[in-house]
Write a protein that holds these residues in place. Structure first.
Motif, PDB file in Angstrom:
ATOM      1  N   ARG A  18      53.587  44.754  82.130  1.00 20.56           N
ATOM      2  CA  ARG A  18      53.848  44.562  83.586  1.00 20.56           C
ATOM      3  C   ARG A  18      52.569  44.854  84.422  1.00 20.56           C
ATOM      4  NH1 ARG A  18      59.341  47.415  82.426  1.00 20.56           N
ATOM      5  NH2 ARG A  18      60.652  45.642  82.521  1.00 20.56           N
ATOM      6  N   SER A  19      51.824  45.773  84.022  1.00 19.98           N
ATOM      7  CA  SER A  19      50.575  46.023  84.973  1.00 19.98           C
ATOM      8  C   SER A  19      49.891  44.956  85.027  1.00 19.98           C
ATOM      9  CB  SER A  19      49.750  47.218  84.340  1.00 19.98           C
ATOM     10  OG  SER A  19      50.535  48.571  84.371  1.00 19.98           O
ATOM     11  N   LEU A  20      49.612  44.142  83.661  1.00 18.63           N
ATOM     12  CA  LEU A  20      48.827  43.006  83.601  1.00 18.63           C
ATOM     13  C   LEU A  20      49.518  41.769  84.492  1.00 18.63           C
ATOM     14  CD1 LEU A  20      48.102  42.597  79.627  1.00 18.63           C
ATOM     15  CD2 LEU A  20      46.796  43.488  81.488  1.00 18.63           C
ATOM     16  N   ALA A  21      50.675  41.892  84.855  1.00 13.75           N
ATOM     17  CA  ALA A  21      51.027  40.784  85.769  1.00 13.75           C
ATOM     18  C   ALA A  21      50.903  41.033  87.267  1.00 13.75           C
ATOM     19  CB  ALA A  21      52.666  40.729  85.705  1.00 13.75           C
ATOM     20  N   THR A  22      50.278  42.465  87.548  1.00 11.11           N
ATOM     21  CA  THR A  22      50.093  42.536  88.929  1.00 11.11           C
ATOM     22  C   THR A  22      48.739  42.030  89.251  1.00 11.11           C
ATOM     23  OG1 THR A  22      48.867  44.606  88.405  1.00 11.11           O
ATOM     24  CG2 THR A  22      51.456  44.803  88.726  1.00 11.11           C
ATOM     25  N   PRO A  23      48.564  41.641  90.597  1.00 12.98           N
ATOM     26  CA  PRO A  23      47.218  40.997  91.235  1.00 12.98           C
ATOM     27  C   PRO A  23      45.956  41.789  90.861  1.00 12.98           C
ATOM     28  CG  PRO A  23      49.018  41.109  92.893  1.00 12.98           C
ATOM     29  CD  PRO A  23      49.565  41.882  91.783  1.00 12.98           C
ATOM     30  N   ALA A  24      46.256  43.121  90.499  1.00 11.00           N
ATOM     31  CA  ALA A  24      44.958  44.133  90.402  1.00 11.00           C
ATOM     32  C   ALA A  24      44.392  43.422  88.905  1.00 11.00           C
ATOM     33  CB  ALA A  24      45.011  45.337  90.360  1.00 11.00           C
ATOM     34  N   PHE A  25      45.339  43.187  87.958  1.00 11.05           N
ATOM     35  CA  PHE A  25      44.907  42.814  86.607  1.00 11.05           C
ATOM     36  C   PHE A  25      44.886  41.330  86.232  1.00 11.05           C
ATOM     37  CE2 PHE A  25      46.210  47.124  86.550  1.00 11.05           C
ATOM     38  CZ  PHE A  25      44.701  47.894  85.900  1.00 11.05           C
ATOM     39  N   ALA A  26      44.943  40.369  87.354  1.00 11.77           N
ATOM     40  CA  ALA A  26      45.253  38.918  87.000  1.00 11.77           C
ATOM     41  C   ALA A  26      43.998  38.484  86.484  1.00 11.77           C
ATOM     42  CB  ALA A  26      45.293  38.299  88.470  1.00 11.77           C
ATOM     43  N   HIS A  27      43.998  37.437  85.792  1.00 10.24           N
ATOM     44  CA  HIS A  27      43.005  36.893  84.846  1.00 10.24           C
ATOM     45  C   HIS A  27      42.194  37.899  83.990  1.00 10.24           C
ATOM     46  CE1 HIS A  27      43.539  33.855  87.981  1.00 10.24           C
ATOM     47  NE2 HIS A  27      43.090  34.509  88.719  1.00 10.24           N
ATOM     48  N   ALA A  28      43.082  38.480  83.308  1.00 11.02           N
ATOM     49  CA  ALA A  28      42.579  39.489  82.216  1.00 11.02           C
ATOM     50  C   ALA A  28      42.835  38.616  80.882  1.00 11.02           C
ATOM     51  CB  ALA A  28      43.512  40.915  82.109  1.00 11.02           C
ATOM     52  N   ARG A  29      42.230  39.106  79.843  1.00 14.48           N
ATOM     53  CA  ARG A  29      42.426  38.327  78.593  1.00 14.48           C
ATOM     54  C   ARG A  29      42.955  39.115  77.701  1.00 14.48           C
ATOM     55  NH1 ARG A  29      37.136  37.545  76.639  1.00 14.48           N
ATOM     56  NH2 ARG A  29      36.309  38.849  78.337  1.00 14.48           N
ATOM     57  N   TRP A  30      43.840  38.484  76.836  1.00 13.98           N
ATOM     58  CA  TRP A  30      44.546  39.388  75.744  1.00 13.98           C
ATOM     59  C   TRP A  30      44.764  38.458  74.451  1.00 13.98           C
ATOM     60  CZ3 TRP A  30      48.957  36.833  74.543  1.00 13.98           C
ATOM     61  CH2 TRP A  30      49.719  36.197  75.790  1.00 13.98           C
ATOM     62  N   ALA A  80      43.325  34.898  82.185  1.00 15.13           N
ATOM     63  CA  ALA A  80      42.347  33.987  82.156  1.00 15.13           C
ATOM     64  C   ALA A  80      42.517  33.274  81.022  1.00 15.13           C
ATOM     65  CB  ALA A  80      41.010  34.664  82.457  1.00 15.13           C
ATOM     66  N   ARG A  81      42.387  33.903  79.985  1.00 15.71           N
ATOM     67  CA  ARG A  81      42.589  33.244  78.618  1.00 15.71           C
ATOM     68  C   ARG A  81      43.512  34.073  77.537  1.00 15.71           C
ATOM     69  NH1 ARG A  81      37.899  33.342  77.282  1.00 15.71           N
ATOM     70  NH2 ARG A  81      37.529  34.851  75.370  1.00 15.71           N
ATOM     71  N   ALA A  82      44.293  33.708  76.775  1.00 14.24           N
ATOM     72  CA  ALA A  82      45.193  34.717  76.067  1.00 14.24           C
ATOM     73  C   ALA A  82      45.462  33.805  74.803  1.00 14.24           C
ATOM     74  CB  ALA A  82      46.371  34.827  76.621  1.00 14.24           C
ATOM     75  N   THR A  83      45.476  34.588  73.627  1.00 15.81           N
ATOM     76  CA  THR A  83      45.861  34.106  72.286  1.00 15.81           C
ATOM     77  C   THR A  83      46.896  34.708  71.797  1.00 15.81           C
ATOM     78  OG1 THR A  83      43.575  33.447  72.096  1.00 15.81           O
ATOM     79  CG2 THR A  83      44.803  33.394  69.903  1.00 15.81           C
ATOM     80  N   VAL A  84      47.965  33.784  71.164  1.00 16.65           N
ATOM     81  CA  VAL A  84      49.160  34.540  70.218  1.00 16.65           C
ATOM     82  C   VAL A  84      48.876  34.032  68.689  1.00 16.65           C
ATOM     83  CG1 VAL A  84      51.379  34.646  69.841  1.00 16.65           C
ATOM     84  CG2 VAL A  84      50.405  34.546  72.111  1.00 16.65           C
ATOM     85  N   VAL A  85      48.624  34.885  67.790  1.00 11.57           N
ATOM     86  CA  VAL A  85      48.526  34.707  66.379  1.00 11.57           C
ATOM     87  C   VAL A  85      49.639  34.895  65.796  1.00 11.57           C
ATOM     88  CG1 VAL A  85      46.972  34.976  64.567  1.00 11.57           C
ATOM     89  CG2 VAL A  85      46.036  35.271  66.809  1.00 11.57           C
ATOM     90  N   ALA A  86      50.214  33.839  65.003  1.00 12.20           N
ATOM     91  CA  ALA A  86      51.471  33.935  64.010  1.00 12.20           C
ATOM     92  C   ALA A  86      51.147  33.644  62.645  1.00 12.20           C
ATOM     93  CB  ALA A  86      52.430  33.057  64.722  1.00 12.20           C
ATOM     94  N   ALA A  87      52.141  34.111  61.609  1.00  7.85           N
ATOM     95  CA  ALA A  87      51.789  33.882  60.370  1.00  7.85           C
ATOM     96  C   ALA A  87      52.158  32.166  60.363  1.00  7.85           C
ATOM     97  CB  ALA A  87      52.721  34.617  59.653  1.00  7.85           C
ATOM     98  N   GLY A 101      36.312  41.074  84.372  1.00 14.80           N
ATOM     99  CA  GLY A 101      34.992  41.239  84.732  1.00 14.80           C
ATOM    100  C   GLY A 101      34.501  42.109  83.318  1.00 14.80           C
ATOM    101  N   GLU A 102      35.181  42.205  82.287  1.00 22.63           N
ATOM    102  CA  GLU A 102      34.453  42.849  81.196  1.00 22.63           C
ATOM    103  C   GLU A 102      34.626  41.804  79.853  1.00 22.63           C
ATOM    104  OE1 GLU A 102      37.102  46.468  80.434  1.00 22.63           O
ATOM    105  OE2 GLU A 102      36.228  47.579  82.256  1.00 22.63           O
TER     106      GLU A 102
END
Length: 287
Positions: A106-118, A141-148, A218-219
């Motif tokens: 939920r924190s990642l969905a807030t404007p302060a954390f928009a465009h994080a990567r996970w 900004a970019r995200a990856t889900v890894v599944a078997a 930014g990190e």
């Protein structure tokens, strides 16, 4: 301190568990008994009293009293939060793993954390609808889900109904990509399947990694990570006992190691598309 904590949790859960001993004379090959030294009655003889005794035993370990004060130590760049999901043993349920995961997302969905990567991964691709919705709400900004991959699933080739599970997870993967497309996130969220050989063949591996790695805007490397036993499924949150850790760090060395781990997990992972799941060999049906 962390290992001592989990040792106490292990001892507590062991004290409300059955003892299983080999018994060649029994048709099952083992004997299951409830030791007299256990805390409370067996869940088979008195389920309600069992849950009450388990709750009394475990609550202080999950939710420390407000009077307990942490020792004053020098400031650290890293905090580690032990998380437990012990729903079947607690009434009321004060488990902490699912609330922590949902709070992070939920924190990642807030404007302060928009465009994080996970990067998010689980051994069995069957996340709850709530977790899926929260992942899609993050606008990364970019995200990856890894599944078997089905060929890296522990149930691949098994007999009976369990042999259908790899195909079921394939169906759920396809539906996840469809949900990503409906949310307009196809350019931001990728789904990868992990495969190294084929299960039960020479050199074949199964995939059972699970966790969440978050790189803030930014990190360059993750500063937040969730690792542990949860598969983020309905079963995990209703029937299983799970233990996780939430790691929050500003230590550059640790962030680099988390980033290396995130990258290493994808070494044998391949990006999948909806077209891949439309191929005849990936179509799902009753076998």
């Amino acid at each position: 301190e962390i290992t001592d904590y989990f040792s106490r949790i292990h001892e507590a859960v062991s004290s409300i568990s059955f003892k299983v001993s080999p018994n060649p004379g029994d048709p099952a090959g083992y004997l299951m008994e409830w030791p007299s030294s256990n805390v409370g009655p067996s869940p088979l003889s008195d389920p309600k009293a069992f849950v009450l005794s388990a709750t009394s035993l475990l609550t202080p370990m999950i939710k420390p009293s407000s009077s307990s004060a942490a020792p004053k130590e020098k400031a650290s760049s890293t905090s580690v939060y032990p998380l437990l999901q012990l729903t079947p043993l607690l009434k009321p349920d004060i488990s902490t793993e699912l609330p922590a995961l949902t709070a992070v997302l939920r924190s990642l969905a807030t404007p302060a954390f928009a465009h994080a990567r996970w990067t998010f991964t689980a051994g069995y691709f069957n996340m709850t609808p709530e977790v899926r919705a929260l992942l899609l709400a993050t606008q990364p900004a970019r995200a990856t889900v890894v599944a078997a991959s089905p060929w890296a699933n522990g149930f691949y080739g098994s007999k009976g109904i369990s042999g259908l599970l790899p195909a079921a997870y394939t169906l759920l993967s396809r539906r996840f990509l469809e949900a990503v497309a409906r949310a307009g996130l196809s350019d931001q969220i990728a789904l990868k399947e992990w495969r190294r050989g084929t299960v039960n063949e020479p050199g074949g591996w199964t995939y059972h990694a699970k966790g969440l790695w978050v790189t803030l805007p930014g990190e360059e490397a993750p500063s937040v990570a969730l690792v542990g036993s949860s598969n983020y499924t309905k079963r995990s949150y209703s029937l299983d006992l799970e233990a996780n850790l939430l790691i929050v760090t500003r230590d550059q060395g640790l962030m680099g190691k988390l980033g290396a781990e995130e990258k290493w997990l994808q070494e044998y992972a391949t990006v999948m598309t909806r077209d891949d799941y439309a191929r005849s060999e990936r179509r799902v049906g009753l076998q």
